[in-house]
Design a protein around this motif. Structure first.
Motif, short mmCIF file in Angstrom:
data_model
loop_
_atom_site.label_atom_id
_atom_site.label_comp_id
_atom_site.label_asym_id
_atom_site.label_seq_id
_atom_site.Cartn_x
_atom_site.Cartn_y
_atom_site.Cartn_z
N THR A 83 0.83 -1.21 0.00
CA THR A 83 0.00 0.00 0.00
C THR A 83 0.86 1.26 0.00
N ILE A 84 1.87 1.24 0.86
CA ILE A 84 2.77 2.40 0.94
C ILE A 84 3.50 2.61 -0.40
N THR A 85 3.91 1.49 -1.00
CA THR A 85 4.59 1.58 -2.29
C THR A 85 3.65 2.13 -3.36
N TYR A 86 2.38 1.68 -3.30
CA TYR A 86 1.40 2.23 -4.24
C TYR A 86 1.29 3.75 -4.06
N GLY A 87 1.25 4.21 -2.81
CA GLY A 87 1.16 5.65 -2.55
C GLY A 87 2.32 6.41 -3.16
N ALA A 88 3.49 5.76 -3.19
CA ALA A 88 4.67 6.43 -3.75
C ALA A 88 4.63 6.48 -5.27
N VAL A 89 4.18 5.40 -5.91
CA VAL A 89 4.23 5.38 -7.37
C VAL A 89 2.91 5.77 -8.01
N PRO B 177 -0.24 7.86 -6.58
CA PRO B 177 -0.43 9.30 -6.35
C PRO B 177 0.91 10.06 -6.31
N GLY B 178 2.04 9.35 -6.30
CA GLY B 178 3.33 10.03 -6.38
C GLY B 178 3.75 10.74 -5.12
N ILE B 179 3.38 10.20 -3.97
CA ILE B 179 3.75 10.86 -2.71
C ILE B 179 5.24 10.66 -2.46
N ALA B 180 5.95 11.76 -2.27
CA ALA B 180 7.40 11.68 -2.05
C ALA B 180 7.70 12.03 -0.61
N VAL C 159 4.25 20.56 -3.42
CA VAL C 159 2.84 20.34 -3.13
C VAL C 159 2.02 20.95 -4.25
N GLN C 160 0.96 20.25 -4.65
CA GLN C 160 0.04 20.83 -5.62
C GLN C 160 -1.19 21.36 -4.90
#
Lengths: 586, 67, 263
Positions: free
Chosen positions: C24-30, C32-35, C126-127
Motif C-alpha cells: 500500500t505504501i509503495t502504491y502511494g509512492a508510485v 499518487p506520487g507521494i514523495a 505540493v500541488q
C-alpha cells in the motif's frame, strides 16, 4: 477462587526462596511506583492544562512538567519495574540466586542516583533555588540544551541497567556450569535476549550523550550536528519501547496461561518471538524520522520494511497468548466457540488487568501499523495520534500489566497478602475505561492536525476542523479519561501501601509460572544460540544504519556547523528571542 | 524444565494435552482481528490519508502531469 | 518444531498483512506520487541564513508557469514569512530551514508536514488545486513559547493572484500653480510579462497609464498633476494597479503658506 496453587505446606513464596534478592526487587518495585505516582500526577496536570479545563501553572512550566512526565514514566517507572521482574525471572527459572548480591545492590543504587540527578535537574525548571535547566523533554533533541547533570544522570541510569544485565548473564553462566546440557529456561531466555538488544541499542544513546551532548553542555566542544544526535537518539528510541514492553510480554507468556488455568501453548514460538525482537528492535529507529530532512527516502523505506516485519512477533504473540488462555479456560470447563471466554478467571485482578492490557495492545497494534507506514506519516507525525498510540502501549499494555503483576509480585517479595482484591479489580477496570476515553480522543484529534507536546494548542489565526465531533468534545474526553486514570492510580498506590502494612501473610500463592503444552524439547537448539542471534542483529544494524549515518556526517559534519546550545525560556532570556526576531525583520 | 513451572491446578476440571487441543476460539478471535486490521488500514490510508487534501508529491507526478 | 495448523495459518495471514501494508505504501509512492522529505535540498549553516541565496529573502517566488517556490525560515517562535499566499492550480515547492532549534512546518488539515532541523533544508513539493485557508503550526517542542508558533497559508483563486508590488512616492504638500508629480514603482515578481493599466484618481481628476513590465522587472510611472485644476485644499488620491492600491493626500496651499515639500 485463587488460580495459583495455594496448599500452604507446599507453597513457597519468592521471599521464602530468595530472601536477599526479594529485598532488591522490592526496592526496585517501589522506585518504579514512586516514579509512576509523580509522573502520573503530572500527566493529570498536563491533560487539564492543554484541554483548557483547569489551568493553574504557567504555560512555560508545562514543558518542565512534560519533561518530568516523559522521563519518569517512559524511563524510570518502566525500567525499574523491568529490572525487578527480570531479576525475579532469572532467579526463579534457574532456581538459584544471583552470584553476588552486593553487585545487585550496586546497580540498583547506581540507577537510583542517576534518577535523582535527572529528576533534580528537571525540577530546576520550576524551582528557582535549583540552578539547572532541563526542559528538553524525554527526547532531548539538540540544540535544545540541558544542564550537564541531566545527561550524567541518564548515563548513570543506563549504565546501571547494563550492570543489571551483566548480573543476569553472570547468574545464567553460573547455572550453565552446573547444568551444561539443559535448555535455557524460557523466562531466563526472554530476559537475556531482551538484555542483548538493550546493549545494542543503548550504544547509540550512550555515544550521543558521551561523545556529543555532554561535552557540548560542558563547553568542551562548541557545536553539535542536530540531525546526527537526533538519529542516534532514535537508534535507541524505538528499541527502548520494546525494552519496556518485553517484561509485559514475559508476563503474558508465563503468567497469563497459568492464571487462566492452562499452559503456554508453545515454548518454541515464544523463543522465536524473542529472537525476532533481538534481531529487529534496533534497525528500525529511522521510522521516527520519516519527515526528517537529510535522510534519503531509500533509507526510510528500508526502516519501514524492518518495522513492518517487527509486527510479526507481536502478531504471533497475540495468537500464542490467546490460545494459552483458551487452553486454560477449556481445562476449567469452558466450552463452545467463544463460550470458553466466560470460564476465564475474570474476578482475579492479576488476570483481568493483564488480559485488558493485552486487549488494549491489540488496538495499539493498529495505530502502530499506521505509524510504521512511511508516507502516511505525513498525516499523523507529531500529532496527538502518536500520543494516543503510546498511551495504549507503554501507558496500558505495559503499565496496566505491571500494575496487575504487582498485585501478584508484591505479596511474593514481601510475604504479605494483597490488601484488597476487590479494590485491585476495580482499579484495573477503571484504568481500562479511563484510557479508552483518553486514548481514543487523542487518536481522533491527531487526524485533524492537533499537535503533541503543546501547552496551549489554541491558535490565533485558525481553528481545527474535525470531520466528526468537535474539539471541545474531544478535550472533554481527554480530561475525563485523565481524571479516571488518576483515580485508578491512587487506588493502585493505596492498595500497594496497605499491602506493605498488611499483617495477613496466610494463603500466599507459591512462586510459580506457567508450564508449556509444547515445551523446549520441541524447539530447535539453535534458538538458544545467543551468540548467533546477536551477530545477526549487529549485522542488521550495520546494514540499516551505516549509510544514513555516513551521509548525515558527510553533509552536516560530525560536530555540525557551529551550532551552539539553546535554552529557550520566555522570561529568562528575552534578548535572545528579540535578537532572532530582529534578524529576520526586513 | 525448571521446577518452578506450574504442575497442576486446583480448579481444573480436565486435563487437555497438546495433541487433543485445537484453539478454535483463538482462531475465530484472531480472524476477527485480522478483518478489523485490514478494513481499518484501508479506511485510514485511502480515506483519511489520501483524502486529506494537498500532499507532498515528488518529481514523478510532474512528469506524468506534463506527459 | 511442532506448530499447530491454526498457528501456521495465522503466520501466513500475518505475512500477507505485512506485505500488504508495504504494498500500500509503495502504491502511494508510485500511484499518487507521494514523495518523502529527503536529503535533496542539502545542508546549511544556520549562522549564515541571512546571507544564503535562498533564505536571505524569504517568501514566495515564481519559477514560471504554475510553479512557485516558497522559502521559509523557522525560529523560536515564528515563521518568516508568517503569512504565505499562493494561487490555486499551482505547484509549490517549500524550502524550510531553522535558525535555532528543531521545529516543524505543518500545514494543518493537510498532508504537508515536515520537520525543520537546524543545519538541514527541508524541501517539499505540493500541488494546490483548490482555494482555501490553512493554519501552519510547529509540532516539535522548541522552547517555552512553542505553542505560540503559527502561520497562515492562503491559496487564492488563480485570477486573484499576482506577485505585483506597488510603491509610491508623492509630495504631501504643493504650492498652488506649481507642477508636481506622483511617482510610482510597479514591480512584477512573476516570470511572465505583465500588461495592465495604472489609474490615479485625485480629486475629480483621473489619469490612466498603460503599463507593460517584463517578467521579474519593474516600471517607474510618473503622473503629472495639475494643481491649478485641483484648487487649494486637501485632495485624497488613490493609485490603482490591478488589485493593488496606494493612497495619500496632497495639500495644495497658496504660495505664501509654504513650499513644495516632499517628505
Amino acid at each position: 477462587m485463587e488460580v495459583t496453587r495455594m496448599s500452604s505446606t507446599a507453597s513457597r513464596t519468592y521471599l521464602d526462596q530468595f530472601p536477599a534478592e526479594a529485598k532488591v526487587i522490592k526496592a526496585a518495585f517501589w522506585s518504579s511506583f514512586m516514579a509512576l505516582a509523580i509522573g502520573g500526577l503530572l500527566g493529570l496536570v498536563q491533560a487539564l492544562h492543554r484541554t483548557d479545563v483547569l489551568r493553574f501553572i504557567d504555560p512555560a512550566d508545562y514543558y518542565t512538567v512534560l519533561t518530568a512526565h516523559g522521563v519518569l514514566l517512559a524511563i524510570t517507572f518502566t525500567i525499574f519495574f523491568l529490572v525487578g521482574i527480570f531479576t525475579w525471572a532469572v532467579t526463579t527459572s534457574l532456581d538459584r540466586g544471583v552470584v553476588d548480591i552486593r553487585f545487585t545492590w550496586a546497580w540498583y543504587i547506581m540507577m537510583v542516583v542517576g534518577t535523582i540527578l535527572v529528576g533534580v535537574s528537571i525540577l530546576g525548571g520550576v524551582v528557582d533555588a535549583i540552578p539547572t535547566y532541563a526542559d528538553v523533554l524525554f527526547t532531548f533533541y539538540a540544540p535544545l540544551q540541558a544542564h550537564p547533570a541531566f545527561y550524567v544522570g541518564l548515563v548513570l541510569f543506563v549504565v546501571g541497567s547494563w550492570l543489571a544485565g551483566a548480573d543476569w548473564f553472570r547468574t545464567w553462566w553460573a547455572w550453565r556450569k552446573e547444568n551444561p546440557d539443559e535448555r535455557i529456561p524460557l523466562p531466563t531466555f526472554m530476559a537475556l535476549t531482551t538484555t542483548l538488544f538493550w546493549y545494542l541499542c543503548t550504544l547509540g544513546v550512550a555515544l550521543s550523550i558521551l561523545v556529543f551532548l555532554l561535552p557540548w553542555s560542558l563547553g568542551i566542544v562548541d557545536s553539535v550536528n542536530p540531525l546526527l544526535t537526533r538519529t542516534l537518539f532514535w537508534y535507541f528510541g524505538h528499541a527502548v519501547v520494546y525494552f519496556w514492553l518485553m517484561p509485559a510480554y514475559m508476563m503474558w507468556y508465563i503468567m497469563l496461561p497459568k492464571l487462566s488455568g492452562g499452559k503456554l501453548f508453545s515454548d518454541p514460538l515464544a523463543r522465536v518471538v524473542f529472537v525476532l525482537f533481538l534481531l529487529l528492535s534496533t534497525p528500525v529507529g529511522i521510522h521516527h524520522q520519516y519527515l526528517d530532512p537529510g535522510i534519503a527516502e531509500g533509507y526510510k523505506f528500508i526502516a519501514m520494511t524492518n518495522t513492518m516485519f517487527l509486527l510479526l512477533p507481536s502478531l504471533l504473540t497475540a495468537f500464542t497468548v490467546v490460545a494459552s488462555m483458551e487452553h486454560g479456560a477449556r481445562q476449567r470447563g469452558g466450552t463452545g466457540y467463544l463460550g470458553w471466554l466466560k470460564a476465564l478467571p475474570w474476578r482475579d485482578p492479576v488476570f483481568t488487568g493483564m488480559a485488558l492490557a493485552g486487549l488494549m495492545f491489540a488496538a495499539a497494534g493498529f495505530s502502530g501499523m499506521i505509524n510504521a507506514g512511511m508516507n502516511i506519516n505525513y498525516l499523523v507525525h507529531n500529532s496527538w495520534w502518536v500520543v494516543g498510540h503510546f498511551h495504549l502501549t507503554v501507558g496500558t499494555a505495559v503499565a496496566l500489566t505491571f500494575m496487575a503483576a504487582a498485585y501478584w509480585f508484591i505479596p511474593q517479595v514481601t510475604g504479605k497478602a494483597l490488601w484488597s482484591r476487590q479494590l485491585a479489580l476495580g482499579q484495573v477496570l477503571l484504568w481500562f475505561v479511563g484510557m479508552t476515553f483518553m486514548s481514543n480522543a487523542m487518536h481522533r484529534s491527531g487526524l485533524f492536525g492537533m499537535p503533541r507536546r503543546t501547552a496551549e494548542p489554541q491558535y490565533q489565526g485558525f481553528n481545527f476542523e474535525p470531520a466528526v465531533g468537535t474539539v471541545g468534545e474531544i478535550n472533554a474526553q481527554v480530561a475525563l479519561g485523565a481524571v479516571l486514570l488518576t483515580v485508578a492510580l491512587a487506588m493502585f498506590l493505596l492498595n500497594m501501601v496497605l499491602t506493605s502494612f498488611n499483617d495477613d501473610s496466610d494463603s500466599l500463592p507459591a512462586n510459580t509460572y506457567a508450564g508449556t503444552l509444547s515445551g523446549p524439547e520441541d524447539s530447535p537448539a539453535v534458538l538458544d544460540n545467543l551468540k548467533l542471534w546477536t551477530a545477526i542483529a549487529v549485522v542488521l544494524v550495520i546494514v540499516g544504519y551505516t549509510l544514513p549515518l555516513a551521509s548525515i556526517v558527510d553533509s552536516g559534519g560530525l560536530f555540525g556547523p557551529d551550532i551552539s546550545g539553546f535554552q529557550l525560556a520566555i522570561e529568562t532570556d528575552p534578548a535572545l528571542v528579540l535578537e532572532s526576531v530582529r534578524e529576520v525583520m526586513p | 524444565m525448571a521446577s518452578a513451572t506450574e504442575q497442576s491446578e486446583t480448579d481444573q476440571v480436565r486435563e487437555i494435552g497438546h495433541e487433543e487441543y485445537d484453539p478454535i476460539g483463538t482462531a475465530i478471535l484472531i480472524g476477527i482481528y485480522f478483518l478489523i486490521l485490514v478494513l481499518l488500514w484501508l479506511f485510514m490510508y485511502f480515506v483519511e490519508f489520501l483524502g486529506n487534501g494537498p500532499t507532498v508529491v515528488g518529481a514523478l507526478l510532474t512528469v506524468v502531469g506534463l506527459a | 518444531m511442532n506448530i499447530h495448523t491454526y498457528e501456521k495459518a495465522w503466520l501466513v495471514a500475518a505475512m500477507v498483512l505485512i506485505v500488504g501494508f508495504i504494498a500500500t505504501i509503495t502504491y502511494g509512492a508510485v500511484g499518487p506520487g507521494i514523495a518523502m522529505i529527503d536529503d535533496d535540498a542539502g545542508s546549511i549553516d544556520p549562522n549564515e541564513i541571512s546571507d544564503h541565496e535562498r533564505f536571505g529573502e524569504t517568501g514566495v517566488e515564481h519559477l514560471g508557469g504554475n510553479e512557485y517556490e516558497v522559502n521559509v525560515v523557522a525560529q523560536a517562535w515564528s515563521y518568516s514569512p508568517s503569512e504565505i499566499e499562493v494561487p490555486a492550480g499551482s505547484e509549490v515547492t517549500f524550502y524550510v530551514t531553522s535558525r535555532d532549534v528543531t521545529h516543524s512546518f505543518t500545514v494543518v488539515g493537510t498532508n504537508v508536514n515536515t520537520m525543520v532541523v537546524p543545519g538541514q533544508i527541508s524541501e517539499m513539493t505540493v500541488q494546490f488545486d483548490e482555494p482555501g485557508e490553512y493554519g501552519i503550526l510547529c509540532n516539535e517542542y522548541c522552547g517555552e513559547g512553542h505553542h505560540t508558533m503559527e502561520g497562515l497559508l492562503t491559496v487564492v483563486p488563480e485570477d486573484e493572484f499576482d506577485l505585483t508590488e506597488l510603491s509610491t512616492d508623492a509630495p504631501r504638500e504643493v504650492e498652488a500653480g506649481n507642477e508636481t508629480t506622483i511617482n510610482a514603482t510597479v514591480s512584477n515578481g512573476m516570470q511572465d510579462g505583465l500588461e495592465t493599466t495604472a489609474t490615479l484618481e485625485i480629486g475629480e481628476q483621473q489619469y490612466e497609464r498603460d503599463v507593460t513590465i517584463d517578467g521579474e522587472g519593474s516600471a517607474e510611472l510618473t503622473f503629472d498633476v495639475d494643481t491649478d485644476a485641483l484648487g487649494e485644499g486637501e485632495h485624497d488620491w488613490t493609485l490603482t494597479v490591478d488589485d493593488h492600491e496606494e493612497s495619500g493626500t496632497l495639500s495644495v496651499v497658496s504660495g505664501t503658506d509654504g513650499g513644495d515639500t516632499n517628505e
